[in-house]
Enzyme design. Structure first.
Site: not given
Ligand SMILES: [Zn+2]
Ligand SMILES: [Zn+2]
Length: 343
Positions: A178-180
């Site tokens: 999951h990429c912020v």
């Protein structure tokens, strides 16, 4: 001199810190360090402030929000504004080729397109409708991905290589991470967008670093600055050396030199991360699989590290089928179109 040393020290410290985090992230050292650090901090910082900090960290990293997207666009906007208002104009005066100067803008346009696609595209959400189709895509290895596993939150059977994202609260096919920065999961269907986004971001930082460096070197050469002399603290006449030149440029063109320091650091960090992402793509691994690789010795307790005496049921990458086939899987993900239509 002091300022320059401090700046280089700061730059080295940031780079060493990031590299250490990358190396330690696969081992238990980092967790131990973080836990130890948190314990020390808990004695120093008041309880109220700790609760507030936990809330902020939870909001930033464990919920979907646009904070990092805003920060990303702000930093990109600042760097490009500085490039446009100072570097671009000076370079034109020095006779730089326009094609060369416009390259960062071309990279910016491509980057923004793929940044948007990475943010808004479906990474491969597993639903009741596409569950059966996605179960056929990858073979179960019975170590990291055992057959007949169910996600009780989404009520779907988990296909091999999928994972439930706790931030987005959904199961994602060929889950990477999951990429912020894009506020989205990276999975089977948007890994290609993310890779091009990362490639163009690294290229734009590197191009800007090269243009700015060439500009400063040209400026020194044109103004014959390197032939000058100065009087040092002891009153002696000294020939200008490289350290003095850098310091002089710091004081006369602070914004450009600061921007150069930032884009150089960014080029190294992004370049390193890009190499890692390309390595994963070339070997057909996801970040999730790479991270869990050493720990998946038993499918009943997948988060426990394998003790040295345990049965050697080590995870083996069974999905790699050669470089071109692996890269093809990123750019033409299997069953993407059919499954997307079924959503
Ligand atoms: Zn799930
Ligand atoms: Zn997610």
């Amino acid at each position: 001199m002091d300022f320059l040393v401090l700046f280089l020290f700061y730059l080295a410290l940031v780079l060493i810190g990031v590299v250490t985090i990358c190396i330690c992230s696969k081992t238990h050292y980092l967790r131990g360090l973080v836990r130890g650090g948190a314990q020390v901090i808990s004695h120093i910082i008041p309880e109220r402030l700790q609760r507030a900090m936990r809330k902020v960290l939870h909001y930033l990293f464990h919920t979907r929000n646009h904070t990092f997207i805003m920060l990303h666009l702000l930093l990109q906007g600042l760097v490009y504004a500085e490039y446009t208002w100072e570097v671009f104009g000076y370079c034109q005066e020095l006779g730089f080729s326009l094609h060369y100067l416009l390259l960062p803008y071309l990279l910016l346009v491509i980057n923004l397109v793929f940044f948007t696609l990475s943010c808004v595209s479906n990474p491969g959400t597993i639903t009741k409708a596409n569950e059966f189709l996605l179960l056929q895509v990858y073979e179960f290895d019975e170590v990291m991905f055992p057959k007949n596993m169910k996600c009780f939150t989404c009520s779907v059977r988990k296909p091999a290589r999928s994972k439930h994202c706790r931030v987005c609260n959904r199961c994602v096919h060929r889950f990477d991470h999951h990429c912020v920065w894009v506020n989205n999961c990276i999975g089977a269907w948007n890994a290609r967008y993310f890779l091009i986004y990362l490639l163009t971001l690294t290229a734009s930082a590197a191009t800007m670093a090269i243009v700015s460096t060439v500009f400063l070197v040209q400026l020194v050469v044109v103004s014959d600055l390197y032939l000058e002399t100065y009087v040092d603290d002891l009153g002696h006449l000294q020939v200008i050396d490289i350290v003095f030149l850098i310091q002089y440029l710091f004081l006369t063109l602070p914004r450009i030199v600061f921007m150069l320091g930032f884009v150089v650091m960014l080029s190294f960090l992004l370049g390193g991360y890009l190499c890692f992402t390309l390595y994963l793509a070339a070997t057909n691994q996801t970040t999730n699989e790479w991270y869990r690789g050493d720990r998946a010795w038993c499918h009943h307790c997948p988060h426990v590290a394998r003790p040295p005496s345990a049965e050697p049921q080590v995870y083996r990458n069974i999905h790699s089928h050669g470089l071109w086939s692996n890269l093809g899987e990123i750019f033409l993900p299997a069953a993407a179109h059919c499954a997307e239509k079924m959503n």
